[in-house]
Design a protein around this motif. Structure first.
Motif, PDB file in Angstrom:
ATOM      1  N   UNK A 318     -22.063  20.225 -30.105  1.00 12.53           N
ATOM      2  CA  UNK A 318     -22.129  21.617 -30.479  1.00 12.53           C
ATOM      3  C   UNK A 318     -21.227  22.533 -29.682  1.00 12.53           C
ATOM      4  N   UNK A 319     -20.321  21.988 -28.871  1.00 13.00           N
ATOM      5  CA  UNK A 319     -19.429  22.806 -28.046  1.00 13.00           C
ATOM      6  C   UNK A 319     -18.202  23.228 -28.843  1.00 13.00           C
ATOM      7  N   UNK A 320     -17.812  24.504 -28.705  1.00 13.73           N
ATOM      8  CA  UNK A 320     -16.653  25.029 -29.402  1.00 13.73           C
ATOM      9  C   UNK A 320     -15.372  24.428 -28.827  1.00 13.73           C
ATOM     10  N   UNK A 321     -14.334  24.421 -29.657  1.00 10.50           N
ATOM     11  CA  UNK A 321     -13.043  23.894 -29.214  1.00 10.50           C
ATOM     12  C   UNK A 321     -12.390  24.883 -28.249  1.00 10.50           C
ATOM     13  N   UNK A 322     -12.078  24.477 -27.015  1.00 16.86           N
ATOM     14  CA  UNK A 322     -11.494  25.388 -26.015  1.00 16.86           C
ATOM     15  C   UNK A 322      -9.988  25.502 -26.195  1.00 16.86           C
ATOM     16  N   UNK A 323      -9.564  26.302 -27.148  1.00 15.97           N
ATOM     17  CA  UNK A 323      -8.151  26.363 -27.517  1.00 15.97           C
ATOM     18  C   UNK A 323      -7.264  26.766 -26.348  1.00 15.97           C
ATOM     19  N   UNK A 324      -7.597  27.875 -25.683  1.00 21.83           N
ATOM     20  CA  UNK A 324      -6.745  28.359 -24.593  1.00 21.83           C
ATOM     21  C   UNK A 324      -6.619  27.316 -23.487  1.00 21.83           C
TER      22      UNK A 324
END
Length: 395
Positions: A318-324
Motif C-alpha cells: 500500500x505504499x505510494x511510489x516515491x517518484x522524487x
C-alpha cells in the motif's frame, strides 16, 4: 537494435511455437507405443484425445485437423494390435475420437475467426487512440523530449491522462492533464481537452488566458452533454508549461495538477512552489483567477511532468511510489533513458499492473539551447530557482 538482433527476435517465437507442436505429436507416439506394449485389458487409447485438444492453443485449424487425424490413425493401429478393428470396444473408441477431433477443429476455426475479429477491432482502436494522442516529437525547439504512457486498462493504449505540445514563436508550450476516471471511459473528456488546447494555444498570448479558454470549452461541453447523474463530477487537472527558446526559464499555470520535478546534474531534484487554481470543469473562471509561476530552467536541466497515477501507484504493502526519491539517481540520464528507467521501476513497484492511468514527459534543455542566461535576475525560492518579478500575464 542491429539487423541480426532483429532477425533473431523474429525467429525465436517462430521456433518456440513449432517446438511446442512436438508435444501433441510426442503424446500420440508415446500413448500408442505404451498401449501396444501393455496387456490387452489396459486401454490407453482414449487418452489420445489430449493431442488434438491441446493443439488449438499452439496452432491453427489445419494443424489441429492433422493432429486429430494422426490420433485416429494411432487408435486404429492400437486396435489392430489388440483384437482387430471389428471389436465393438475399438469401433466405439475410433468413432468417438474422430467425432471429438472434428469438434476440436470446429472450435479452432471459431477461435481463429474471433481472434481475427478482435485483432481488427484492436487495430482500429489503436489507430483512433494514436490519432487522439499524437506522439511527441523527439526534438522541439531547444528541448529534447521523451514521453511514457501506461494505461490502466489492458486493451487501451490511452485513457484519462493526456499530453500535447505545440510550437509558438520563440517558445514551446506543453500541456499534461488528467481527467476524472480512467481507461476507455475517460477518452471523451481527454479528446475534448486536447482539441481545445490545440485550437486555443495559438490564440492566447499568456498561459492564464489559455487556462481560462480551456475552462470555458470544458464548461460548454459539460453543460450540453454531461449526464444528469454526473453533474459536477466531470473535471480535469492540467498543467500548462511554456518554455522560451532564448530565456533560461519556464512559465507554468497549474489547474489543480501536481507540480513537476526539476532534475539538475549532480542528483539534484527540486519541486516548484506553484499556486494552483481549481481543476478545469469545476466552475467558470477568468484569466485573472489563474496564476503564472515563473522558474529558472537552465541548460542541462530536465523538467519531469507527470500525472497523479504515477505518484499514487501503490506496491503490495500500500505504499505510494516515491517518484522524487527514485528519479534522483537518474538526473543525468537522457530523456529516453529516464523514461525507460521509470517504466521498469514503476511497474516493478506495482507488481506489473497500475490502478490508474499514468503519463510522464521529460523535457531536457540542451546545453546550447539558449543565449540569454543573463536576461533576468534569478533568486532561490523554496528549493527551486524562481524568477523575480513574475506576473500573471507575462514572464
Amino acid at each position: 537494435m542491429g539487423p541480426q538482433q532483429g532477425s533473431d527476435g523474429l525467429r525465436q517465437p517462430w521456433l518456440s511455437s513449432h517446438a511446442l507442436l512436438l508435444l501433441p505429436l510426442a503424446l500420440i507416439v508415446v500413448i500408442t507405443v505404451v498401449d501396444i506394449r501393455f496387456p490387452a485389458d489396459i486401454h490407453l487409447g482414449p487418452a489420445l484425445v489430449i493431442a488434438p485438444a491441446l493443439t488449438p492453443s499452439l496452432a491453427g485449424p489445419r494443424m489441429t485437423g492433422l493432429v486429430g487425424a494422426l490420433a485416429v490413425a494411432a487408435q486404429v493401429i492400437i486396435a489392430v494390435f489388440h483384437g482387430g478393428l471389428t471389436t465393438a470396444n475399438h469401433i466405439v473408441q475410433i468413432v468417438t475420437l474422430a467425432v471429438l477431433s472434428v469438434l476440436v477443429v470446429i472450435y479452432s476455426v471459431i477461435r481463429e475467426r474471433r481472434r481475427a475479429q478482435l485483432a481488427q477491432i484492436r487495430s482500429v482502436a489503436e489507430a483512433a487512440q494514436h490519432v487522439l494522442l499524437w506522439p511527441l516529437p523527439e526534438q522541439i525547439g531547444p528541448l529534447r523530449v521523451a514521453s511514457l504512457y501506461l494505461a490502466a486498462e489492458d486493451e487501451a493504449q490511452i485513457g484519462g491522462d493526456l499530453y500535447a505540445t505545440d510550437r509558438m514563436d520563440g517558445a514551446v508550450r506543453v500541456m499534461i492533464g488528467d481527467v476524472r476516471g480512467k481507461g476507455l471511459s475517460a477518452i471523451g473528456e481527454a479528446a475534448l481537452l486536447l482539441g481545445a488546447f490545440r485550437e486555443a494555444t495559438h490564440r492566447h498570448t499568456s498561459l492564464p488566458e489559455l487556462a481560462a479558454a480551456l475552462e470555458q470549452s470544458g464548461s460548454r461541453y459539460l453543460a450540453d452533454f454531461e449526464p444528469a447523474e454526473e453533474v459536477d463530477e466531470r473535471f480535469a487537472t492540467a498543467l500548462l508549461v511554456e518554455i522560451p527558446d532564448e530565456d533560461p526559464i519556464t512559465r507554468m499555470t497549474s489547474c489543480g495538477h501536481p507540480p513537476p520535478l526539476l532534475l539538475s546534474p549532480g542528483h539534484v531534484v527540486t519541486v516548484p512552489s506553484l499556486h494552483p487554481a481549481p481543476p478545469l470543469g469545476v466552475g467558470w473562471a477568468a484569466p485573472g483567477d489563474y496564476t503564472l509561476d515563473v522558474f529558472s530552467f537552465e541548460a542541462g536541466d530536465t523538467l519531469l511532468l507527470y500525472t497523479d497515477g504515477v505518484v499514487e501507484a501503490r506496491d503490495a504493502g500500500g505504499r505510494f511510489y516515491p517518484l522524487a526519491e527514485r528519479v534522483a539517481q537518474w538526473t543525468e540520464a537522457s530523456p529516453e533513458a529516464l523514461m525507460h528507467h521509470l517504466r521498469r521501476d514503476l511497474l516493478a513497484h506495482t507488481g506489473g499492473r497500475l490502478g490508474d492511468d499514468a503519463a510522464l514527459i521529460a523535457l531536457h534543455r540542451t546545453p546550447d539551447a539558449h543565449h540569454a542566461r543573463h536576461h533576468g535576475r534569478i533568486f532561490p525560492a523554496n528549493g527551486f530557482r524562481h524568477r523575480h518579478g513574475a506576473h500573471p500575464h507575462g514572464g
